[in-house]
Design a protein around this motif. Structure first.
Motif, short mmCIF file in Angstrom:
data_model
loop_
_atom_site.label_atom_id
_atom_site.label_comp_id
_atom_site.label_asym_id
_atom_site.label_seq_id
_atom_site.Cartn_x
_atom_site.Cartn_y
_atom_site.Cartn_z
N PHE A 1 -61.48 -4.48 41.43
CA PHE A 1 -61.95 -3.95 42.71
C PHE A 1 -61.20 -4.66 43.83
CE2 PHE A 1 -65.48 -3.78 39.71
CZ PHE A 1 -65.83 -2.44 39.77
N LYS A 2 -60.64 -3.87 44.76
CA LYS A 2 -59.92 -4.46 45.89
C LYS A 2 -60.72 -4.23 47.16
CE LYS A 2 -55.32 -4.36 44.07
NZ LYS A 2 -53.92 -4.19 44.37
N GLY A 3 -60.93 -5.31 47.90
CA GLY A 3 -61.69 -5.25 49.14
C GLY A 3 -60.88 -4.68 50.29
N LYS A 4 -61.59 -4.30 51.33
CA LYS A 4 -60.95 -3.75 52.52
C LYS A 4 -60.62 -4.87 53.50
CE LYS A 4 -63.14 0.76 52.51
NZ LYS A 4 -63.88 1.73 53.32
N ILE A 5 -59.44 -4.77 54.10
CA ILE A 5 -59.00 -5.74 55.10
C ILE A 5 -58.57 -4.96 56.33
CG2 ILE A 5 -57.29 -7.48 55.69
CD1 ILE A 5 -57.23 -8.31 52.80
N LYS A 6 -59.01 -5.41 57.49
CA LYS A 6 -58.64 -4.77 58.74
C LYS A 6 -57.14 -4.96 58.97
CE LYS A 6 -59.55 -5.03 63.67
NZ LYS A 6 -60.22 -5.77 64.72
N PRO A 7 -56.40 -3.88 59.20
CA PRO A 7 -54.95 -4.01 59.40
C PRO A 7 -54.64 -4.69 60.73
CG PRO A 7 -55.61 -1.73 59.69
CD PRO A 7 -56.84 -2.48 59.24
N ARG A 8 -53.52 -5.38 60.76
CA ARG A 8 -53.08 -6.03 62.00
C ARG A 8 -52.54 -5.00 62.98
NH1 ARG A 8 -50.19 -10.25 58.66
NH2 ARG A 8 -51.62 -12.00 58.65
N SER A 9 -52.67 -5.28 64.24
CA SER A 9 -52.07 -4.43 65.26
C SER A 9 -50.55 -4.58 65.21
CB SER A 9 -52.57 -4.83 66.65
OG SER A 9 -53.97 -4.69 66.72
N ALA B 1 -45.25 -10.55 68.96
CA ALA B 1 -45.84 -11.55 69.85
C ALA B 1 -45.81 -12.94 69.22
CB ALA B 1 -47.27 -11.16 70.21
N ALA B 2 -46.07 -13.04 67.93
CA ALA B 2 -46.05 -14.33 67.25
C ALA B 2 -44.63 -14.90 67.20
CB ALA B 2 -46.62 -14.20 65.85
N VAL B 3 -43.66 -14.05 66.90
CA VAL B 3 -42.27 -14.52 66.86
C VAL B 3 -41.82 -14.95 68.25
CG1 VAL B 3 -39.89 -13.82 66.41
CG2 VAL B 3 -41.70 -13.19 64.80
N LEU B 4 -42.18 -14.19 69.27
CA LEU B 4 -41.84 -14.55 70.64
C LEU B 4 -42.51 -15.88 71.04
CD1 LEU B 4 -40.40 -13.72 73.27
CD2 LEU B 4 -42.52 -12.57 73.93
N GLY B 5 -43.77 -16.02 70.69
CA GLY B 5 -44.48 -17.28 70.96
C GLY B 5 -43.83 -18.46 70.25
N ALA B 6 -43.37 -18.24 69.02
CA ALA B 6 -42.71 -19.31 68.27
C ALA B 6 -41.38 -19.68 68.95
CB ALA B 6 -42.46 -18.87 66.83
N LEU B 7 -40.66 -18.68 69.44
CA LEU B 7 -39.40 -18.97 70.12
C LEU B 7 -39.63 -19.75 71.41
CD1 LEU B 7 -37.46 -15.62 69.58
CD2 LEU B 7 -37.01 -17.85 68.52
N VAL B 8 -40.66 -19.39 72.16
CA VAL B 8 -40.99 -20.11 73.38
C VAL B 8 -41.38 -21.55 73.04
CG1 VAL B 8 -42.69 -20.25 75.26
CG2 VAL B 8 -41.64 -18.06 74.69
N LEU B 9 -42.16 -21.72 72.01
CA LEU B 9 -42.57 -23.06 71.59
C LEU B 9 -41.37 -23.89 71.12
CD1 LEU B 9 -45.29 -24.49 71.49
CD2 LEU B 9 -45.54 -23.75 69.14
N LEU C 1 -46.41 -20.59 63.37
CA LEU C 1 -46.66 -19.40 64.19
C LEU C 1 -45.67 -18.28 63.86
CD1 LEU C 1 -48.33 -18.19 66.50
CD2 LEU C 1 -46.69 -19.18 68.10
N ALA C 2 -44.44 -18.63 63.55
CA ALA C 2 -43.43 -17.62 63.23
C ALA C 2 -43.66 -16.99 61.86
CB ALA C 2 -42.04 -18.24 63.29
N VAL C 3 -44.18 -17.77 60.92
CA VAL C 3 -44.35 -17.30 59.53
C VAL C 3 -45.69 -16.58 59.33
CG1 VAL C 3 -44.62 -18.11 57.16
CG2 VAL C 3 -42.80 -19.01 58.58
N ALA C 4 -46.72 -16.97 60.05
CA ALA C 4 -48.08 -16.47 59.82
C ALA C 4 -48.23 -14.94 59.81
CB ALA C 4 -49.04 -17.08 60.84
N PRO C 5 -47.59 -14.19 60.71
CA PRO C 5 -47.79 -12.73 60.67
C PRO C 5 -47.24 -12.04 59.43
CG PRO C 5 -46.80 -13.39 62.74
CD PRO C 5 -46.82 -14.58 61.87
N PHE C 6 -46.37 -12.71 58.69
CA PHE C 6 -45.78 -12.11 57.50
C PHE C 6 -46.59 -12.40 56.24
CE2 PHE C 6 -42.45 -12.84 60.61
CZ PHE C 6 -41.95 -11.56 60.74
N LEU C 7 -47.64 -13.19 56.36
CA LEU C 7 -48.51 -13.50 55.24
C LEU C 7 -49.43 -12.30 54.97
CD1 LEU C 7 -49.51 -15.86 53.36
CD2 LEU C 7 -51.26 -16.23 55.08
#
Length: 138
Positions: free
Chosen positions: A3-11, A17-25, A44-50
């Motif tokens: 059984f696979k649970g439901k996960i809310k998809p990312r916008s 935005a995360a990659v841009l934030g990582a570049l600024v940082l 911050l740069a890697v997290a959205p690809f998880l």
């Protein structure tokens, strides 16, 4: 049975935005000489690809993380699980399933039919598990 649970998809704006934030940082770290900001920028740069999946199968309750083809699994076997609580009102029309191991609780969201199959499987795999199956709130 799996059984696979439901996960809310990312916008769609989260990854850029995360990659841009990582570049600024990173830019701030280099210009100010505070190199301690490299690690948060990398995270911050890697997290959205998880990617994450909630899986309940014959082995137990599992959260599967995958990043660029590599997988990490966090499995709770049926012998470790002590409680199972189906909350029909919290995620209506779906069911929020709270899975307890000692004092730690994981919450997964499933369809009603899947929840009934999971409860049946839990009774078979661990007869000593405490199952609180509240009345359906439909």
């Amino acid at each position: 049975m799996t059984f696979k649970g439901k996960i809310k998809p990312r916008s769609k704006w989260v990854k850029p935005a995360a990659v841009l934030g990582a570049l600024v940082l990173l830019g701030f770290a280099v210009t100010s000489g505070k190199y301690g900001y490299f690690v948060p920028a990398l995270i911050l740069a890697v997290a959205p690809f998880l990617k994450k999946e909630y899986i309940i199968d014959e082995d137990g309750a599992d959260i599967k993380f995958s990043l660029w083809g590599r997988e990490y699994r966090n499995l709770w076997s049926w012998q470790d699980i002590t409680t199972l609580h189906a909350d029909y009102g919290k995620a209506y029309p779906d069911v929020m399933l709270h899975i307890g191991k000692d004092i730690v609780v994981r919450s997964f969201i499933f369809e009603v039919e899947q929840t009934e199959g999971i409860i049946k499987m839990a009774k078979e795999k661990n007869p000593s598990i405490y199952i609180d199956n509240a009345q359906n709130m439909k």
